[in-house]
Design a protein around this motif. Structure first.
Motif, short mmCIF file in Angstrom:
data_model
loop_
_atom_site.label_atom_id
_atom_site.label_comp_id
_atom_site.label_asym_id
_atom_site.label_seq_id
_atom_site.Cartn_x
_atom_site.Cartn_y
_atom_site.Cartn_z
N ASN A 1 0.83 -1.21 0.00
CA ASN A 1 0.00 0.00 0.00
C ASN A 1 0.86 1.25 0.00
O ASN A 1 1.91 1.28 0.63
CB ASN A 1 -0.90 0.04 1.23
N VAL A 2 0.39 2.27 -0.71
CA VAL A 2 1.04 3.57 -0.67
C VAL A 2 -0.05 4.63 -0.64
O VAL A 2 -1.05 4.52 -1.35
CB VAL A 2 2.00 3.77 -1.87
N GLU A 3 0.13 5.65 0.21
CA GLU A 3 -0.87 6.70 0.35
C GLU A 3 -0.47 7.91 -0.50
O GLU A 3 0.67 8.35 -0.47
CB GLU A 3 -0.98 7.12 1.82
N ASN B 1 -2.30 11.73 -1.63
CA ASN B 1 -3.43 12.67 -1.57
C ASN B 1 -4.61 12.08 -0.81
O ASN B 1 -5.76 12.08 -1.28
CB ASN B 1 -3.87 13.08 -2.98
N ASN B 2 -4.33 11.54 0.38
CA ASN B 2 -5.35 10.98 1.27
C ASN B 2 -6.07 9.75 0.71
O ASN B 2 -7.13 9.37 1.19
CB ASN B 2 -6.40 12.04 1.65
N GLN B 3 -5.50 9.14 -0.32
CA GLN B 3 -6.08 7.92 -0.87
C GLN B 3 -5.03 6.82 -0.85
O GLN B 3 -3.88 7.04 -1.22
CB GLN B 3 -6.57 8.15 -2.31
N VAL B 4 -5.43 5.62 -0.40
CA VAL B 4 -4.51 4.49 -0.34
C VAL B 4 -4.61 3.67 -1.63
O VAL B 4 -5.70 3.27 -2.03
CB VAL B 4 -4.81 3.59 0.88
N HIS B 5 -3.48 3.47 -2.27
CA HIS B 5 -3.41 2.68 -3.50
C HIS B 5 -2.77 1.33 -3.16
O HIS B 5 -1.71 1.28 -2.56
CB HIS B 5 -2.58 3.40 -4.57
N THR B 6 -3.44 0.25 -3.56
CA THR B 6 -3.00 -1.11 -3.22
C THR B 6 -2.55 -1.85 -4.47
O THR B 6 -3.23 -1.81 -5.50
CB THR B 6 -4.14 -1.88 -2.53
N PHE B 7 -1.41 -2.54 -4.35
CA PHE B 7 -0.85 -3.28 -5.48
C PHE B 7 -0.61 -4.74 -5.10
O PHE B 7 -0.17 -5.03 -3.98
CB PHE B 7 0.48 -2.66 -5.93
N LEU B 8 -0.90 -5.64 -6.03
CA LEU B 8 -0.57 -7.06 -5.91
C LEU B 8 0.57 -7.35 -6.88
O LEU B 8 0.82 -6.56 -7.80
CB LEU B 8 -1.77 -7.92 -6.29
N ALA B 9 1.25 -8.48 -6.71
CA ALA B 9 2.31 -8.86 -7.64
C ALA B 9 1.72 -9.04 -9.05
O ALA B 9 0.69 -9.68 -9.22
CB ALA B 9 2.97 -10.15 -7.18
N GLY B 10 2.39 -8.42 -10.02
CA GLY B 10 1.93 -8.52 -11.41
C GLY B 10 0.64 -7.77 -11.68
O GLY B 10 0.00 -7.97 -12.73
N ASP B 11 0.26 -6.88 -10.77
CA ASP B 11 -1.01 -6.14 -10.87
C ASP B 11 -1.04 -5.22 -12.09
O ASP B 11 -0.11 -4.44 -12.31
CB ASP B 11 -1.18 -5.31 -9.59
N ARG B 12 -2.09 -5.33 -12.87
CA ARG B 12 -2.28 -4.41 -14.01
C ARG B 12 -3.66 -3.76 -13.96
O ARG B 12 -4.15 -3.24 -14.96
CB ARG B 12 -2.10 -5.16 -15.34
N SER B 13 -4.28 -3.79 -12.77
CA SER B 13 -5.63 -3.24 -12.63
C SER B 13 -5.62 -1.74 -12.35
O SER B 13 -6.65 -1.07 -12.48
CB SER B 13 -6.38 -3.96 -11.51
N HIS B 14 -4.46 -1.20 -11.96
CA HIS B 14 -4.40 0.22 -11.62
C HIS B 14 -4.51 1.07 -12.89
O HIS B 14 -3.95 0.70 -13.94
CB HIS B 14 -3.08 0.54 -10.91
N PRO B 15 -5.23 2.19 -12.83
CA PRO B 15 -5.39 3.06 -14.01
C PRO B 15 -4.06 3.52 -14.63
O PRO B 15 -4.00 3.82 -15.82
CB PRO B 15 -6.18 4.26 -13.48
N GLN B 16 -3.00 3.58 -13.80
CA GLN B 16 -1.70 4.05 -14.30
C GLN B 16 -0.74 2.90 -14.60
O GLN B 16 0.47 3.10 -14.70
CB GLN B 16 -1.06 5.00 -13.29
#
Length: 354
Positions: free
Chosen positions: A224-226, A228-243
Motif C-alpha cells: 500500500n502507498v498513500e 493525496n489521502n487515498q490508499v493505492h494497493t498493489f498485488l504482484a503482477g497487478d495491471r488493474s491500476h489506471p496508471q
C-alpha cells in the motif's frame, strides 16, 4: 492524518498531556517517522515508562540497535524498567544482530530486576538466537523453557530455520505450529520455502496439496502507498491500476538502470520450480516494486516514499529498493510484517539483517 491530529493538539493547547504525547510518539513510530517521534519525545515535560517503551520500540523496529542501548541507559537514570519495556529492547537487539547485548539484557532483566520472563520475552530470545544463526542454541532454549512454547515462539524458530536453511529441526517446529495454528497459511508457506530453497520440489508439492486439502489459501502479498489521502494497493503482477501502463514503463527503465550498476535478480526468492528467466520476470513485478514506482511518478523529486506490506519483504525487493533509492534520489520507507526498512542512497537501516 496523524500530523493533522498533532497540529490540532498544538492549536488547542492540549499539551502537555502524557497520554496524548505517548500516543503521538506511537503514531509517528508506527509510520516509520523516527524524527517526528523523537521530537515529540524530546519536547515532553514528563515521561513515564510508556514514553520510553514507545521510543525504544520505534528505534528498534528500524534497526537502530545501538540507539536503543543508549536510550535504555538514559532511561534507567530516572525510570525503573518493567517487564513490558524489555520486550522491545530484546526485539531491537534481535533485529540489529546484537546477540551479546541481547543476552546481557535478558540477564539484567531476570537477575538484577528479578522480572519473571513471559512468553513474549522467550520468543524474543529465540528470535535473537535464530537470526544470529544459532539455530540449535535456539532449539535448546525452547526445550529449557519453564512455560509451554506458544505459536509465537515456534513461529520465530521456524523463521530462523528458513533463513538459515536448517531442515533438520524445522519439521518439528512446523509440526508444533500445525497443531497450535492449523489454519495459519504463513507457517505452511515457510516450510514450503525451506523445501524449495533446498530444491526438494516433491515436498513443496506435498505441502501445497495439504493446504488445498485443508482449504488453506496462501495470503497474497500486497503493498500500500498513500497519495493525496487515498490508499493505492498493489498485488504482484497487478495491471488493474489506471496508471499501470506508465508504472510498467517506468519500472522497465529503472530495472535497466539497476542492471547497469550490476543488479542481478535473486531468483532464489521466486520459489517455484521454473526456469530462471521466468523467475526473474516474477520478481520484477513484486507488489512493493510497483508501489514504489507509482509513488515516484506521482510525487515531486526528493519526496519521501512510504510503503506498507503485509508480508516479509523478499531479498530481491530489498536489493531493488536500495538501488532505486540511489538512482531516484529518494528516501524509501518500507514497513513489512517484522520491521521498518529505511532505504537511502543505496543503503538500508537494517544493515541487510532482517
Amino acid at each position: 492524518m496523524g500530523r493533522r491530529i498533532h497540529k490540532y493538539v498544538e492549536r488547542k493547547g492540549i499539551q502537555p498531556n502524557l497520554s496524548v504525547e505517548n500516543a503521538l510518539i506511537d503514531t509517528y513510530a508506527k509510520c516509520g517517522s523516527l524524527q517526528e517521534a523523537r521530537e515529540v519525545f524530546d519536547n515532553m515535560r514528563f515521561r513515564d515508562v510508556v514514553s520510553w517503551t514507545s521510543i525504544i520500540s520505534a528505534y528498534g523496529k528500524s534497526g537502530k540497535g545501538a540507539k536503543v542501548v543508549a536510550l535504555f541507559s538514559e532511561m534507567r537514570e530516572s525510570i525503573i524498567p518493567d517487564a513490558i519495556v524489555f520486550v522491545p529492547i530484546l526485539s531491537a537487539c534481535s533485529h540489529a544482530g546484537l546477540l551479546e547485548e541481547g543476552q546481557q539484557f535478558y540477564k539484567l532483566m531476570t537477575k538484577e530486576y528479578k522480572i519473571v520472563p513471559r512468553l513474549e520475552h522467550f520468543a524474543c530470545m529465540v528470535d535473537l538466537l535464530g537470526r544470529a544463526g544459532q539455530v540449535h542454541e535456539a532449539y535448546d532454549f525452547i526445550k529449557q523453557m519453564p512455560l509451554e512454547p506458544n505459536e509465537t515462539v515456534w513461529g520465530a524458530f521456524l523463521s530462523a530455520c528458513c533463513v538459515h536453511k536448517d531442515m533438520d529441526i524445522a519439521l518439528e517446529a512446523a509440526d508444533r505450529l500445525f497443531q497450535l495454528a492449523p489454519k495459519v497459511s504463513g507457517y505452511y508457506v515457510l516450510l514450503s520455502n525451506i523445501y524449495a530453497k533446498a530444491g526438494r520440489w516433491k515436498e513443496v508439492t506435498s505441502i501445497r496439496s495439504i493446504m488445498k486439502g485443508r482449504g488453506i489459501k496462501k495470503l497474497p502479498g500486497i503493498s500500500n502507498v498513500e497519495l493525496n489521502n487515498q490508499v493505492h494497493t498493489f498485488l504482484a503482477g497487478d495491471r488493474s491500476h489506471p496508471q499501470s501502463k506508465e508504472i510498467y514503463e517506468e519500472l522497465d527503465i529503472l530495472i535497466g538502470k539497476m542492471k547497469e550498476t550490476g543488479y542481478v535478480p535473486e531468483t532464489e526468492d521466486a520459489l517455484h520450480d521454473i526456469e530462471d528467466e521466468d523467475k526473474e520476470n516474477q520478481l520484477v513485478v513484486h507488489s512493493e516494486k510497483l508501489a514504489i514506482v507509482f509513488a515516484i511518478i506521482n510525487t515531486k523529486p526528493g519526496t519521501q516514499i512510504r510503503i506498507t506490506k503485509n508480508l516479509r519483504v523478499c531479498g530481491d525487493c530489498h536489493i531493488a529498493a536500495k538501488l532505486i533509492s540511489k538512482i531516484a534520489k529518494r528516501e524509501i520507507i518500507v514497513r513489512d510484517t517484522n520491521r521498518f526498512h529505511h532505504f537511502e542512497n543505496g543503503f538500508c537501516s537494517c544493515g541487510d539483517y532482517w
